[in-house]
Design a protein around this motif. Structure first.
Motif, PDB file in Angstrom:
ATOM      1  N   LYS A  57       0.817  -1.220   0.000  1.00  0.00           N
ATOM      2  CA  LYS A  57       0.000   0.000   0.000  1.00  0.00           C
ATOM      3  C   LYS A  57       0.848   1.266   0.000  1.00  0.00           C
ATOM      4  O   LYS A  57       0.461   2.274  -0.579  1.00  0.00           O
ATOM      5  N   MET A  58       1.984   1.217   0.671  1.00  0.00           N
ATOM      6  CA  MET A  58       2.845   2.403   0.730  1.00  0.00           C
ATOM      7  C   MET A  58       3.874   2.408  -0.400  1.00  0.00           C
ATOM      8  O   MET A  58       4.674   3.326  -0.502  1.00  0.00           O
ATOM      9  N   ASP A  59       3.844   1.363  -1.223  1.00  0.00           N
ATOM     10  CA  ASP A  59       4.731   1.268  -2.390  1.00  0.00           C
ATOM     11  C   ASP A  59       6.207   1.270  -1.993  1.00  0.00           C
ATOM     12  O   ASP A  59       7.033   1.924  -2.630  1.00  0.00           O
ATOM     13  N   PHE A  60       6.518   0.540  -0.928  1.00  0.00           N
ATOM     14  CA  PHE A  60       7.905   0.382  -0.485  1.00  0.00           C
ATOM     15  C   PHE A  60       8.366  -1.020  -0.842  1.00  0.00           C
ATOM     16  O   PHE A  60       7.813  -2.008  -0.370  1.00  0.00           O
ATOM     17  N   ARG A  61       9.389  -1.096  -1.644  1.00  0.00           N
ATOM     18  CA  ARG A  61       9.933  -2.396  -2.034  1.00  0.00           C
ATOM     19  C   ARG A  61      11.010  -2.836  -1.048  1.00  0.00           C
ATOM     20  O   ARG A  61      11.847  -2.022  -0.635  1.00  0.00           O
ATOM     21  N   HIS A  62      10.943  -4.110  -0.707  1.00  0.00           N
ATOM     22  CA  HIS A  62      11.974  -4.693   0.143  1.00  0.00           C
ATOM     23  C   HIS A  62      12.095  -6.163  -0.249  1.00  0.00           C
ATOM     24  O   HIS A  62      11.487  -7.030   0.363  1.00  0.00           O
ATOM     25  N   PRO A  63      12.868  -6.430  -1.316  1.00  0.00           N
ATOM     26  CA  PRO A  63      12.952  -7.793  -1.857  1.00  0.00           C
ATOM     27  C   PRO A  63      13.350  -8.856  -0.836  1.00  0.00           C
ATOM     28  O   PRO A  63      12.826  -9.968  -0.866  1.00  0.00           O
ATOM     29  N   GLU A  64      14.269  -8.520   0.077  1.00  0.00           N
ATOM     30  CA  GLU A  64      14.699  -9.509   1.065  1.00  0.00           C
ATOM     31  C   GLU A  64      13.537  -9.913   1.973  1.00  0.00           C
ATOM     32  O   GLU A  64      13.377 -11.088   2.299  1.00  0.00           O
ATOM     33  N   LEU A  65      12.742  -8.927   2.378  1.00  0.00           N
ATOM     34  CA  LEU A  65      11.578  -9.235   3.213  1.00  0.00           C
ATOM     35  C   LEU A  65      10.584 -10.093   2.442  1.00  0.00           C
ATOM     36  O   LEU A  65      10.092 -11.100   2.954  1.00  0.00           O
ATOM     37  N   PHE A  66      10.302  -9.724   1.213  1.00  0.00           N
ATOM     38  CA  PHE A  66       9.323 -10.470   0.426  1.00  0.00           C
ATOM     39  C   PHE A  66       9.797 -11.897   0.155  1.00  0.00           C
ATOM     40  O   PHE A  66       8.996 -12.832   0.188  1.00  0.00           O
ATOM     41  N   ASP A  67      11.097 -12.087  -0.073  1.00  0.00           N
ATOM     42  CA  ASP A  67      11.629 -13.443  -0.238  1.00  0.00           C
ATOM     43  C   ASP A  67      11.462 -14.250   1.047  1.00  0.00           C
ATOM     44  O   ASP A  67      11.075 -15.426   1.015  1.00  0.00           O
ATOM     45  N   ALA A  68      11.767 -13.634   2.179  1.00  0.00           N
ATOM     46  CA  ALA A  68      11.628 -14.318   3.474  1.00  0.00           C
ATOM     47  C   ALA A  68      10.167 -14.656   3.746  1.00  0.00           C
ATOM     48  O   ALA A  68       9.846 -15.757   4.217  1.00  0.00           O
ATOM     49  N   VAL A  69       9.272 -13.727   3.444  1.00  0.00           N
ATOM     50  CA  VAL A  69       7.838 -13.962   3.637  1.00  0.00           C
ATOM     51  C   VAL A  69       7.365 -15.134   2.787  1.00  0.00           C
ATOM     52  O   VAL A  69       6.634 -16.009   3.271  1.00  0.00           O
TER      53      VAL A  69
END
Length: 125
Positions: A57-69
């Motif tokens: 929603k805030m349009d903040f990318r964080h690839p490491e977090l998304f991979d971990a999730v």
């Protein structure tokens, strides 16, 4: 700092408060992602969905977090309700974070509970 003492629910709650107040603060989101990654195994379906949804929603990318999730979400995807599935899938799509294994798991989990999806869930999935 204090963020290091946060549990999964604390992280998801702070991030969603920022969304509700429309207060995107990149450093805070980065700090929350850094706090979340080491404890990501403790996140339940709601914490996962709320956390990635806030980033989306805030349009903040964080690839490491998304991979971990994704790694944590796949084995517990059957614990997700329709809204959690929809919000998680939507956040990954909005961030253009491609994770075919997660989307395969989402599809398999969504099919048996599709009758529980409302129009918003369907639009987000």
């Amino acid at each position: 700092g204090i963020v290091d003492t946060f549990n999964s629910q604390d992280i998801a709650t702070v991030l969603n408060a920022c969304v509700k107040m429309d207060h995107g603060h990149p450093e805070l989101f980065d700090e929350m992602a850094s706090a979340a990654i080491p404890i990501i195994d403790s996140f339940n379906a709601q914490d996962i969905a709320n956390t990635v949804n806030a980033f989306g929603k805030m349009d903040f990318r964080h690839p490491e977090l998304f991979d971990a999730v994704a790694k944590v979400a796949i084995p517990i995807i059957d614990d997700f309700n329709s809204q959690e599935i929809a919000n998680t899938a939507n956040a990954f799509a909005k961030m253009d974070h491609r994770h075919p294994e997660l989307f395969d798991a989402v599809a398999k989990a969504a099919i048996p509970i599709i009758v529980n999806f409302n129009s918003q869930d369907i639009a987000n999935t």
